[in-house]
Design a protein around this motif. Structure first.
Motif, mmCIF file in Angstrom:
data_model
loop_
_atom_site.group_PDB
_atom_site.id
_atom_site.type_symbol
_atom_site.label_atom_id
_atom_site.label_comp_id
_atom_site.label_asym_id
_atom_site.label_seq_id
_atom_site.Cartn_x
_atom_site.Cartn_y
_atom_site.Cartn_z
ATOM 1 N N ILE A 176 0.870 -1.179 0.000
ATOM 2 C CA ILE A 176 0.000 0.000 0.000
ATOM 3 C C ILE A 176 0.905 1.226 0.000
ATOM 4 C CG2 ILE A 176 -1.817 1.236 1.231
ATOM 5 C CD1 ILE A 176 -2.605 -1.371 2.555
ATOM 6 N N VAL B 93 -10.753 2.408 9.644
ATOM 7 C CA VAL B 93 -11.152 1.218 8.900
ATOM 8 C C VAL B 93 -12.431 0.627 9.492
ATOM 9 C CG1 VAL B 93 -10.493 -1.158 8.337
ATOM 10 C CG2 VAL B 93 -8.814 0.686 8.125
ATOM 11 N N ALA C 171 -9.430 -2.561 0.874
ATOM 12 C CA ALA C 171 -9.708 -1.247 0.276
ATOM 13 C C ALA C 171 -9.823 -0.171 1.347
ATOM 14 C CB ALA C 171 -10.992 -1.325 -0.544
ATOM 15 N N ALA C 172 -10.427 -0.504 2.483
ATOM 16 C CA ALA C 172 -10.531 0.466 3.578
ATOM 17 C C ALA C 172 -9.150 0.829 4.112
ATOM 18 C CB ALA C 172 -11.406 -0.105 4.692
ATOM 19 N N ASN D 277 -6.397 0.734 2.355
ATOM 20 C CA ASN D 277 -5.774 1.552 1.311
ATOM 21 C C ASN D 277 -6.174 3.023 1.454
ATOM 22 O OD1 ASN D 277 -4.568 -0.682 0.221
ATOM 23 N ND2 ASN D 277 -6.054 -0.944 -1.422
ATOM 24 N N GLU D 278 -7.455 3.269 1.684
ATOM 25 C CA GLU D 278 -7.937 4.650 1.806
ATOM 26 C C GLU D 278 -7.352 5.347 3.029
ATOM 27 O OE1 GLU D 278 -12.157 4.549 1.767
ATOM 28 O OE2 GLU D 278 -12.312 3.720 -0.256
ATOM 29 N N GLU D 279 -7.175 4.608 4.110
ATOM 30 C CA GLU D 279 -6.631 5.216 5.319
ATOM 31 C C GLU D 279 -5.118 5.442 5.224
ATOM 32 O OE1 GLU D 279 -8.172 6.377 7.984
ATOM 33 O OE2 GLU D 279 -10.129 5.907 7.143
ATOM 34 N N THR E 78 -3.161 5.774 2.492
ATOM 35 C CA THR E 78 -2.714 6.737 1.480
ATOM 36 C C THR E 78 -2.805 8.183 1.976
ATOM 37 O OG1 THR E 78 -4.958 6.646 0.548
ATOM 38 C CG2 THR E 78 -3.266 5.282 -0.490
ATOM 39 N N LYS E 79 -3.504 8.429 3.054
ATOM 40 C CA LYS E 79 -3.594 9.789 3.601
ATOM 41 C C LYS E 79 -2.498 10.084 4.616
ATOM 42 C CE LYS E 79 -7.706 9.285 5.245
ATOM 43 N NZ LYS E 79 -9.024 9.559 5.879
ATOM 44 N N ARG F 138 -15.414 2.649 8.427
ATOM 45 C CA ARG F 138 -15.726 2.438 7.011
ATOM 46 C C ARG F 138 -16.425 1.091 6.792
ATOM 47 N NH1 ARG F 138 -13.091 5.767 3.342
ATOM 48 N NH2 ARG F 138 -11.597 7.229 4.269
ATOM 49 N N THR G 7 1.905 5.085 0.711
ATOM 50 C CA THR G 7 1.615 6.146 1.671
ATOM 51 C C THR G 7 1.525 7.493 0.954
ATOM 52 O OG1 THR G 7 3.964 6.509 2.099
ATOM 53 C CG2 THR G 7 2.854 4.860 3.448
#
Length: 297
Positions: A77, A148, A122-123, A125-127, A129-130, A151, A79
Motif C-alpha cells: 500500500i 477502517v 480497500a478500507a 488503502n484509503e486510510e 494513502t492519507k 468504514r 503512503t
C-alpha cells in the motif's frame, strides 16, 4: 407375531417423526428454520424447540460466536509520500442478523470472508494513502484502525454481521524498499565504522608518540641519574684509592701491579716474551716495588 412387528414398526415410525420435530438450540448458535426452502423463523433463544417434520421444515445452525479474519495476502500500500508498505491485519466479526447473513452469503462462513477481505483491504488503502510512513509506524496506527472500522460498519450491516474489532498486526516496508533501506543502513554503518577506526588510529598514534616521548625522557633522566651516581661513585672510589694509597704505599704498588697484569693477560691468545726475573713480575715474587708492563709482541 405379524401384529407385534407391525406395532413395533408403528412405534418406531412415531418416534422418528417425533424426533424429527424436535431440535436443540445451543447458546452459541442461531437456528434458522426453513419451510419449503424459505426462511420461516430465526431462533435466537437456546433450549428445546419444535418444528414440522421434513420435508415441510428443516433447520440450519449458524455460529454466533466472534470470528477472526486474517489478511489473506500482503499487498503493498502506498503512503502519502509514495512509499510502499505491507500491512498485516485482522478483524473480529460476529453474526448479528442470521436472516440477512443467509440471504447475502448463504450458510457457509467462508463466503462472507471471501467477500469481506477485499473490502477491508480497500478500507486500509484509503486510510494509509492519507498518511506518511512516520505516522503509520509511530503515531496514527490507532486512528487507522478506527477509520477502517468506521468504514466497514455500513458494509457489515448488509452482510448481517457486526465488526467487533480491527487490528494491525504488522507494518513493514515491501521487499525492494527493505533491501534498499538495509543497503543504506549498511553503508551508513560502514561509514561510521571507518570514521571510528580512523579516529581510533589517530588516537593510537598520538598515544604511541606520547608514550615514546615519555620513554625517551625517562631513559634520558635515568641515564643522567646513572651517570651522576657513577661519577659520584668514581669520585668516591678515587678518594678511597688515594686515601688508601697514601696510607700504604706498598699496597698501592701491589694494586698497580695487579692492574698491569690484568691489562697484559686480558686475551687468551696474547703471547709475551719477558724475563721472569724482570721488574714486571716482582709483585709475583713477593716484592713491593711498582711494576711496568712490557710491550706486547
Amino acid at each position: 407375531m405379524n401384529r407385534i412387528g407391525f406395532y413395533i414398526a408403528g412405534v418406531l415410525l412415531v418416534l422418528m417423526l417425533l424426533f424429527s420435530t424436535v431440535f436443540v438450540v445451543d447458546q452459541r448458535q442461531f437456528a434458522v428454520v426453513y419451510a419449503l426452502g424459505e426462511i420461516k423463523e430465526v431462533v435466537t433463544e437456546p433450549g428445546l424447540k419444535f418444528k414440522m417434520p421434513p420435508p415441510f421444515q428443516n433447520v440450519v445452525f449458524l455460529d454466533r460466536r466472534i470470528q477472526t479474519l486474517d489478511s489473506p495476502e500482503t499487498r503493498p500500500i502506498f503512503t502519502a509520500e509514495k512509499k510502499s508498505l505491507v500491512i498485516d491485519w485482522l478483524i473480529k466479526w460476529q453474526i448479528t442478523d442470521a436472516r440477512q447473513f443467509i440471504l447475502n452469503n448463504g450458510v457457509d462462513i467462508r463466503n462472507v470472508e471471501n467477500r469481506l477481505s477485499p473490502i477491508v483491504q480497500a478500507a486500509f488503502n484509503e486510510e494509509v494513502t492519507k498518511r506518511t510512513v512516520q505516522q503509520m509506524l509511530a503515531t496514527d496506527r490507532e486512528r487507522v484502525m478506527q477509520g477502517v472500522r468506521s468504514r466497514l460498519t455500513d458494509e457489515a450491516k448488509s452482510f448481517g454481521i457486526d465488526i467487533v474489532d480491527v487490528r494491525i498486526k504488522r507494518v513493514d516496508f515491501s521487499a525492494n524498499i527493505t533491501d534498499s533501506i538495509y543497503r543504506r543502513m549498511e553503508s551508513e554503518r560502514k561509514r561510521v565504522a571507518n570514521e571510528l577506526r580512523s579516529t581510533g588510529a589517530a588516537e593510537g598514534e598520538k598515544i604511541r608518540a606520547d608514550a615514546d616521548r615519555q620513554r625517551e625522557v625517562i631513559v634520558a633522566e635515568a641515564y643522567r641519574d646513572a651517570q651522576k651516581v657513577q661519577g659520584e661513585g668514581d669520585a668516591r672510589a678515587s678518594a678511597l684509592f688515594a686515601d688508601s694509597f697514601g696510607r700504604d704505599p706498598q699496597f698501592a704498588a701491589f694494586y698497580r701491579s695487579l692492574s698491569a697484569y690484568r691489562s697484559a693477560f686480558r686475551g687468551k691468545s696474547d703471547v709475551m716474551v719477558v724475563d721472569p726475573n724482570s721488574e714486571f713480575f716482582r709483585a709475583m715474587r713477593g716484592g713491593s716495588a711498582p711494576a711496568t708492563a712490557p710491550a706486547k709482541k
